[in-house]
Scaffold this motif. Structure first.
Motif, short mmCIF file in Angstrom:
data_model
loop_
_atom_site.label_atom_id
_atom_site.label_comp_id
_atom_site.label_asym_id
_atom_site.label_seq_id
_atom_site.Cartn_x
_atom_site.Cartn_y
_atom_site.Cartn_z
N ALA A 71 0.32 -15.62 -53.44
CA ALA A 71 0.32 -14.19 -53.75
C ALA A 71 -0.46 -13.91 -55.03
CB ALA A 71 1.75 -13.68 -53.86
N LYS A 72 -0.21 -14.71 -56.07
CA LYS A 72 -0.89 -14.51 -57.36
C LYS A 72 -2.40 -14.72 -57.22
CE LYS A 72 0.88 -15.53 -61.31
NZ LYS A 72 1.45 -16.22 -62.48
N LYS A 73 -2.81 -15.68 -56.42
CA LYS A 73 -4.24 -15.94 -56.22
C LYS A 73 -4.94 -14.73 -55.61
CE LYS A 73 -4.28 -20.98 -55.66
NZ LYS A 73 -4.52 -22.09 -54.70
N ARG A 74 -4.19 -13.94 -54.85
CA ARG A 74 -4.78 -12.79 -54.15
C ARG A 74 -4.49 -11.48 -54.86
NH1 ARG A 74 -3.99 -16.97 -51.52
NH2 ARG A 74 -5.38 -17.63 -49.81
N GLY A 75 -4.01 -11.58 -56.09
CA GLY A 75 -3.83 -10.39 -56.92
C GLY A 75 -2.55 -9.62 -56.69
N TYR A 76 -1.59 -10.23 -56.01
CA TYR A 76 -0.31 -9.56 -55.78
C TYR A 76 0.69 -9.97 -56.86
CZ TYR A 76 -2.03 -8.45 -51.08
OH TYR A 76 -2.76 -7.98 -50.02
N ASP A 77 1.71 -9.15 -57.02
CA ASP A 77 2.79 -9.45 -57.95
C ASP A 77 3.74 -10.43 -57.27
OD1 ASP A 77 4.87 -9.57 -59.73
OD2 ASP A 77 5.14 -7.40 -59.93
N ASP A 78 3.83 -11.65 -57.80
CA ASP A 78 4.69 -12.64 -57.15
C ASP A 78 6.16 -12.27 -57.21
OD1 ASP A 78 4.63 -13.00 -59.91
OD2 ASP A 78 4.97 -15.14 -59.81
N ASN A 79 6.54 -11.41 -58.15
CA ASN A 79 7.93 -10.95 -58.20
C ASN A 79 8.32 -10.17 -56.95
OD1 ASN A 79 8.67 -11.98 -60.80
ND2 ASN A 79 7.42 -10.37 -61.73
N ASP A 80 7.35 -9.42 -56.40
CA ASP A 80 7.62 -8.70 -55.15
C ASP A 80 7.95 -9.67 -54.03
OD1 ASP A 80 7.18 -6.21 -56.28
OD2 ASP A 80 5.05 -6.18 -55.76
N PHE A 81 7.26 -10.79 -53.99
CA PHE A 81 7.49 -11.78 -52.94
C PHE A 81 8.81 -12.51 -53.14
CE2 PHE A 81 3.11 -10.88 -52.22
CZ PHE A 81 2.92 -11.11 -50.86
N ILE A 82 9.20 -12.69 -54.39
CA ILE A 82 10.51 -13.31 -54.64
C ILE A 82 11.62 -12.42 -54.09
CG2 ILE A 82 12.16 -13.94 -56.45
CD1 ILE A 82 9.77 -14.85 -58.15
N SER B 76 1.23 -6.20 -42.88
CA SER B 76 0.26 -7.16 -42.34
C SER B 76 -0.26 -8.09 -43.43
CB SER B 76 -0.91 -6.43 -41.68
OG SER B 76 -0.48 -5.73 -40.54
N GLU B 77 -0.61 -7.52 -44.59
CA GLU B 77 -1.15 -8.33 -45.68
C GLU B 77 -0.07 -9.25 -46.27
OE1 GLU B 77 -2.89 -5.73 -48.53
OE2 GLU B 77 -4.45 -5.00 -47.17
N TYR B 78 1.11 -8.71 -46.46
CA TYR B 78 2.19 -9.50 -47.04
C TYR B 78 2.63 -10.61 -46.09
CZ TYR B 78 2.93 -6.64 -51.21
OH TYR B 78 2.79 -6.03 -52.42
N LEU C 15 -6.32 -21.16 -42.81
CA LEU C 15 -6.80 -19.85 -42.34
C LEU C 15 -6.62 -18.80 -43.44
CD1 LEU C 15 -5.39 -19.77 -38.69
CD2 LEU C 15 -7.75 -20.18 -39.39
N LEU C 16 -5.48 -18.88 -44.15
CA LEU C 16 -5.23 -17.93 -45.24
C LEU C 16 -6.25 -18.10 -46.35
CD1 LEU C 16 -3.37 -15.77 -46.54
CD2 LEU C 16 -2.04 -17.66 -47.50
N SER C 17 -6.54 -19.34 -46.72
CA SER C 17 -7.49 -19.60 -47.81
C SER C 17 -8.90 -19.18 -47.44
CB SER C 17 -7.47 -21.09 -48.19
OG SER C 17 -7.96 -21.89 -47.12
N LYS C 18 -9.24 -19.26 -46.14
CA LYS C 18 -10.57 -18.85 -45.67
C LYS C 18 -10.67 -17.35 -45.45
CE LYS C 18 -12.68 -22.86 -45.34
NZ LYS C 18 -13.92 -23.16 -46.10
N GLY C 19 -9.53 -16.67 -45.45
CA GLY C 19 -9.53 -15.22 -45.27
C GLY C 19 -9.87 -14.77 -43.86
N VAL C 20 -9.57 -15.64 -42.88
CA VAL C 20 -9.85 -15.28 -41.49
C VAL C 20 -8.55 -14.83 -40.80
CG1 VAL C 20 -11.85 -16.77 -41.29
CG2 VAL C 20 -9.60 -17.69 -40.74
#
Length: 267
Positions: A34-45, A124-126, A197-202
């Motif tokens: 999540a952090k690598k993609r600019g999201y707040d990791d606290n939201d995912f926790i 979808s993104e999350y 797949l996630l790392s490749k963005g496909v």
């Protein structure tokens, strides 16, 4: 088998320990992604904590549904089995005391989706970020099953033999196929594929559906190698196989619709 070990005079469940490790590894992976993609990791926790409530509830509820025979037996002669509040608690523990992975998966999905919708997150993104974490956790869970002796395989000329398991006498002195390790391996492979797949963005917005599609196939076929037949059958198929068919069809339809929309948007 290594169902328990002693620590400070108390028996500790090996399944619980391995699953706890899986939870931490899964959470660390998801938060880092999540952090690598600019999201707040606290939201995912928070999402994971909310989903965990759904997992616990769903896994026990579906287990209870598979023991419908016990529910009917209890309701048909309630006074015989329940004469005090303690008796009622014991009956509920017997009926709902176990857990079923699919119930936990569906319960966790529902709880997480409700929370994301309420917070107006892009589901979808999350879900793309969360998708690889599910088979990663399941990998550890199945290792825990192997240590605990549950979710055991059919009698087989190839496998392992357990002696003196007081928690699950049905596995004792019978050589069984190591289905837990097979499914753990397949879940690990599925995690690697989804993470790639996630790392490749496909396949953006589709990774969780791809997970459901792939795992439903894995689960449908490995059920034929399961020896714990008490979990319920209908039309010759286990409860998990029926759910696998439903998830496969729903995921396939969803992905087809998504791909068609993507092509229309490109033209």
């Amino acid at each position: 088998m290594f169902p328990t070990f002693e620590l400070f005079g108390r028996d500790i469940s090996m399944y619980g320990v391995v699953s706890l490790i899986g939870i931490f590894v899964c959470a660390i992976y998801i938060c880092r992604s999540a952090k690598k993609r600019g999201y707040d990791d606290n939201d995912f926790i928070v999402i994971l904590l909310i989903s965990a409530i759904g997992v616990l509830a769903g896994s026990h509820i579906l287990y209870g549904i598979t023991r419908i025979d016990l529910i009917v037996k209890l309701l048909s002669d309630f006074g015989k089995y329940v004469q005090s509040f303690g008796d009622f608690i014991n009956c509920m523990a017997t009926i709902f005391g176990g857990s079923v992975f699919y119930g936990g998966l569906l319960g966790g999905m529902a709880a997480g989706a409700i929370y994301c919708k309420k917070k107006k997150f892009n589901i979808s993104e999350y879900s793309d970020i969360i998708a690889p974490g599910v088979p990663l956790f399941h990998f550890f869970g199945r290792i825990g099953c192997f240590f605990g002796g549950c979710c055991y395989g059919i009698e087989s000329s190839f496998g392992y033999t357990v002696h003196g398991n007081e928690l699950l006498s049905s596995v004792n002195d019978v050589q069984r196929f190591p289905i837990q390790l097979l499914e753990a391996t397949l879940n690990l492979i599925l995690f690697i594929v989804l993470a790639r797949l996630l790392s490749k963005g496909v396949f953006k917005g589709k990774l969780f559906s791809i997970y459901l599609l792939c795992y439903s196939v894995i689960r449908f076929f490995d059920e034929f190698l399961r020896g714990d037949t008490y979990r319920g059958f209908l039309f010759g198929l286990s409860t998990s196989q029926i759910i696998s068919i439903i998830l496969f069809v729903c995921s396939l339809v969803y992905l087809i619709v998504k791909f068609k929309k993507s092509r229309q948007n490109q033209t």
